[in-house]
Design a protein around this motif. Structure first.
Motif, PDB file in Angstrom:
ATOM      1  N   LEU A 107       0.838  -1.195   0.000  1.00 19.59           N
ATOM      2  CA  LEU A 107       0.000   0.000   0.000  1.00 19.59           C
ATOM      3  C   LEU A 107       0.877   1.251   0.000  1.00 19.59           C
ATOM      4  N   GLY A 108       0.668   2.082  -1.011  1.00 20.06           N
ATOM      5  CA  GLY A 108       1.578   3.185  -1.265  1.00 20.06           C
ATOM      6  C   GLY A 108       2.773   2.677  -2.036  1.00 20.06           C
ATOM      7  N   CYS A 109       2.498   1.878  -3.065  1.00 21.15           N
ATOM      8  CA  CYS A 109       3.549   1.120  -3.763  1.00 21.15           C
ATOM      9  C   CYS A 109       4.439   1.967  -4.648  1.00 21.15           C
ATOM     10  N   GLY A 110       4.032   3.217  -4.948  1.00 23.68           N
ATOM     11  CA  GLY A 110       4.862   4.047  -5.814  1.00 23.68           C
ATOM     12  C   GLY A 110       5.098   3.393  -7.165  1.00 23.68           C
ATOM     13  N   PRO A 111       6.335   3.421  -7.673  1.00 22.94           N
ATOM     14  CA  PRO A 111       6.626   2.869  -9.000  1.00 22.94           C
ATOM     15  C   PRO A 111       6.750   1.352  -9.036  1.00 22.94           C
ATOM     16  N   GLY A 112       6.464   0.668  -7.920  1.00 20.75           N
ATOM     17  CA  GLY A 112       6.316  -0.781  -7.956  1.00 20.75           C
ATOM     18  C   GLY A 112       7.535  -1.610  -7.655  1.00 20.75           C
ATOM     19  N   HIS A 113       8.674  -0.988  -7.352  1.00 24.98           N
ATOM     20  CA  HIS A 113       9.895  -1.774  -7.179  1.00 24.98           C
ATOM     21  C   HIS A 113       9.853  -2.651  -5.934  1.00 24.98           C
ATOM     22  N   ILE A 114       9.200  -2.182  -4.871  1.00 29.20           N
ATOM     23  CA  ILE A 114       9.105  -3.002  -3.665  1.00 29.20           C
ATOM     24  C   ILE A 114       8.113  -4.144  -3.876  1.00 29.20           C
ATOM     25  N   THR A 115       7.023  -3.874  -4.566  1.00 34.57           N
ATOM     26  CA  THR A 115       6.067  -4.934  -4.898  1.00 34.57           C
ATOM     27  C   THR A 115       6.772  -6.048  -5.658  1.00 34.57           C
ATOM     28  N   ASP A 122     -10.387  -1.353  -1.844  1.00 30.78           N
ATOM     29  CA  ASP A 122     -11.309  -2.215  -2.580  1.00 30.78           C
ATOM     30  C   ASP A 122     -10.844  -3.668  -2.443  1.00 30.78           C
ATOM     31  N   ILE A 123     -10.819  -4.128  -1.203  1.00 28.04           N
ATOM     32  CA  ILE A 123     -10.330  -5.464  -0.854  1.00 28.04           C
ATOM     33  C   ILE A 123     -11.300  -6.048   0.162  1.00 28.04           C
ATOM     34  N   ALA A 124     -11.644  -7.299  -0.002  1.00 27.08           N
ATOM     35  CA  ALA A 124     -12.617  -7.939   0.880  1.00 27.08           C
ATOM     36  C   ALA A 124     -12.059  -8.110   2.292  1.00 27.08           C
ATOM     37  N   ASP A 125     -12.963  -8.197   3.256  1.00 30.14           N
ATOM     38  CA  ASP A 125     -12.573  -8.446   4.641  1.00 30.14           C
ATOM     39  C   ASP A 125     -11.762  -9.737   4.747  1.00 30.14           C
ATOM     40  N   GLY A 126     -10.633  -9.666   5.454  1.00 35.94           N
ATOM     41  CA  GLY A 126      -9.842 -10.855   5.724  1.00 35.94           C
ATOM     42  C   GLY A 126      -9.228 -11.525   4.514  1.00 35.94           C
ATOM     43  N   ALA A 127      -9.040 -10.775   3.430  1.00 34.19           N
ATOM     44  CA  ALA A 127      -8.582 -11.380   2.180  1.00 34.19           C
ATOM     45  C   ALA A 127      -7.070 -11.530   2.081  1.00 34.19           C
ATOM     46  N   LEU A 128      -6.309 -10.847   2.945  1.00 30.62           N
ATOM     47  CA  LEU A 128      -4.870 -10.758   2.755  1.00 30.62           C
ATOM     48  C   LEU A 128      -4.090 -11.493   3.835  1.00 30.62           C
ATOM     49  N   GLY A 129      -2.977 -12.085   3.417  1.00 24.81           N
ATOM     50  CA  GLY A 129      -2.038 -12.652   4.377  1.00 24.81           C
ATOM     51  C   GLY A 129      -1.045 -11.635   4.882  1.00 24.81           C
ATOM     52  N   GLY A 130      -0.898 -10.524   4.161  1.00 27.72           N
ATOM     53  CA  GLY A 130       0.060  -9.505   4.571  1.00 27.72           C
ATOM     54  C   GLY A 130      -0.267  -8.144   3.989  1.00 27.72           C
ATOM     55  N   VAL A 131       0.105  -7.118   4.728  1.00 32.46           N
ATOM     56  CA  VAL A 131       0.005  -5.734   4.272  1.00 32.46           C
ATOM     57  C   VAL A 131       1.353  -5.070   4.505  1.00 32.46           C
ATOM     58  N   PHE A 147      -6.398  -1.520   7.621  1.00 25.63           N
ATOM     59  CA  PHE A 147      -5.397  -2.590   7.505  1.00 25.63           C
ATOM     60  C   PHE A 147      -5.883  -3.845   8.224  1.00 25.63           C
ATOM     61  N   HIS A 148      -6.412  -3.657   9.428  1.00 22.70           N
ATOM     62  CA  HIS A 148      -6.916  -4.794  10.209  1.00 22.70           C
ATOM     63  C   HIS A 148      -8.063  -5.484   9.475  1.00 22.70           C
ATOM     64  N   ARG A 149      -8.940  -4.699   8.898  1.00 16.94           N
ATOM     65  CA  ARG A 149     -10.104  -5.272   8.201  1.00 16.94           C
ATOM     66  C   ARG A 149      -9.713  -6.214   7.077  1.00 16.94           C
ATOM     67  N   VAL A 150      -8.722  -5.817   6.276  1.00 20.35           N
ATOM     68  CA  VAL A 150      -8.396  -6.613   5.088  1.00 20.35           C
ATOM     69  C   VAL A 150      -7.470  -7.787   5.390  1.00 20.35           C
ATOM     70  N   LEU A 151      -6.842  -7.788   6.574  1.00 17.72           N
ATOM     71  CA  LEU A 151      -5.957  -8.892   6.937  1.00 17.72           C
ATOM     72  C   LEU A 151      -6.754 -10.085   7.455  1.00 17.72           C
ATOM     73  N   ALA A 152      -6.311 -11.275   7.084  1.00 11.65           N
ATOM     74  CA  ALA A 152      -6.858 -12.494   7.660  1.00 11.65           C
ATOM     75  C   ALA A 152      -6.334 -12.659   9.080  1.00 11.65           C
ATOM     76  N   PRO A 153      -7.047 -13.402   9.943  1.00 15.97           N
ATOM     77  CA  PRO A 153      -6.495 -13.710  11.260  1.00 15.97           C
ATOM     78  C   PRO A 153      -5.113 -14.351  11.129  1.00 15.97           C
ATOM     79  N   GLY A 154      -4.160 -13.853  11.896  1.00 20.43           N
ATOM     80  CA  GLY A 154      -2.791 -14.339  11.791  1.00 20.43           C
ATOM     81  C   GLY A 154      -1.974 -13.638  10.734  1.00 20.43           C
ATOM     82  N   GLY A 155      -2.613 -12.753   9.942  1.00 16.84           N
ATOM     83  CA  GLY A 155      -1.892 -12.011   8.915  1.00 16.84           C
ATOM     84  C   GLY A 155      -0.974 -10.963   9.521  1.00 16.84           C
ATOM     85  N   HIS A 156       0.009 -10.538   8.750  1.00 14.60           N
ATOM     86  CA  HIS A 156       1.039  -9.616   9.252  1.00 14.60           C
ATOM     87  C   HIS A 156       1.044  -8.286   8.506  1.00 14.60           C
ATOM     88  N   LEU A 157       1.363  -7.252   9.256  1.00 19.07           N
ATOM     89  CA  LEU A 157       1.572  -5.908   8.729  1.00 19.07           C
ATOM     90  C   LEU A 157       3.007  -5.503   8.996  1.00 19.07           C
TER      91      LEU A 157
END
Length: 215
Positions: A57-65, A106-115, A136-146
């Motif tokens: 989130l806040g990926c800029g030109p994409g190099h970290i992604t 625009d991401i479903a609740d609990g859809a992500l393993g990481g942010v 951030f909490h909303r889109v992370l799955a339980p046990g997901g990391h930020l």
């Protein structure tokens, strides 16, 4: 609306600076072993917790992604700046990049393993940050990391400090204060890395990475 005004100001500033920013930072990880280490720990934590998609989130030109992909993660990027997203799509055509706001993903609740939020909250007015962390909490799955990166303030009695950022208005945070906001949002800190400023740094600020987990 203050949130919209700050977002618009930041978006327009990064649109104007996108090409220069991409040229300056595209290879920044090559000279930053501590940043690579923090991202590596994040990638291992996400994988150990079951994997899943990761949003930069806040990926800029994409190099970290793209680097997250090299670490074995299924990563995509989101940025408020259409110009940044266009540069990211041109450079990494095999990856997904979306224009969007951290305040309303625009991401479903609990859809992500990481942010990953790497120096992306620094342009958000402090009073609006708790809502961002709740998102951030909303889109992370339980046990997901930020993994959240930011510049540190210098005084515990002043939890946020404005600083002169080259692109848009920005804020530094006292690490324990931001960690407390994470905890209130349901994201428990599990580790932190602090990089002291080096003589060659343009800004003499400590840089902090906080790794947190959704319970």
């Amino acid at each position: 609306m203050p949130a919209q005004n700050s977002l618009t100001t930041t978006r327009d500033a990064y649109d104007a600076a996108a090409t220069t920013y991409a040229q300056l930072f595209r290879d920044s990880l090559r000279e930053s072993p501590l940043d690579r280490a923090a991202l590596g720990v994040f990638a291992e934590a996400v994988s150990a917790s079951g994997g899943g998609q990761v949003a930069d989130l806040g990926c800029g030109p994409g190099h970290i992604t793209a680097y997250l992909g090299e670490l074995g993660l299924s990563a995509f990027g989101v940025d408020a700046s259409p110009a940044m997203i266009e540069l990211a799509r041109q450079s990494y055509a095999d990856l997904r990049f979306d224009v969007g706001s951290m305040a309303a993903l625009d991401i479903a609740d609990g859809a992500l393993g990481g942010v990953l939020s790497r120096w992306s909250i620094i342009h958000t007015p402090p009073q609006e940050v708790p809502a961002i962390l709740a998102e951030f909490h909303r889109v992370l799955a339980p046990g997901g990391h930020l993994l959240i990166g930011f510049s540190a303030s210098e005084d515990a009695s002043c939890p946020t400090q404005v600083f002169d950022h080259a692109v848009a208005p920005a804020y530094r945070w006292w690490p324990d204060h931001l960690s407390g906001l994470l905890r209130t949002a349901g994201l428990a800190e599990v580790a932190r890395m602090v990089r002291e400023p080096q003589p060659t740094d343009r800004r003499q600020f400590r840089e902090v990475h906080l790794l947190a987990r959704k319970g």
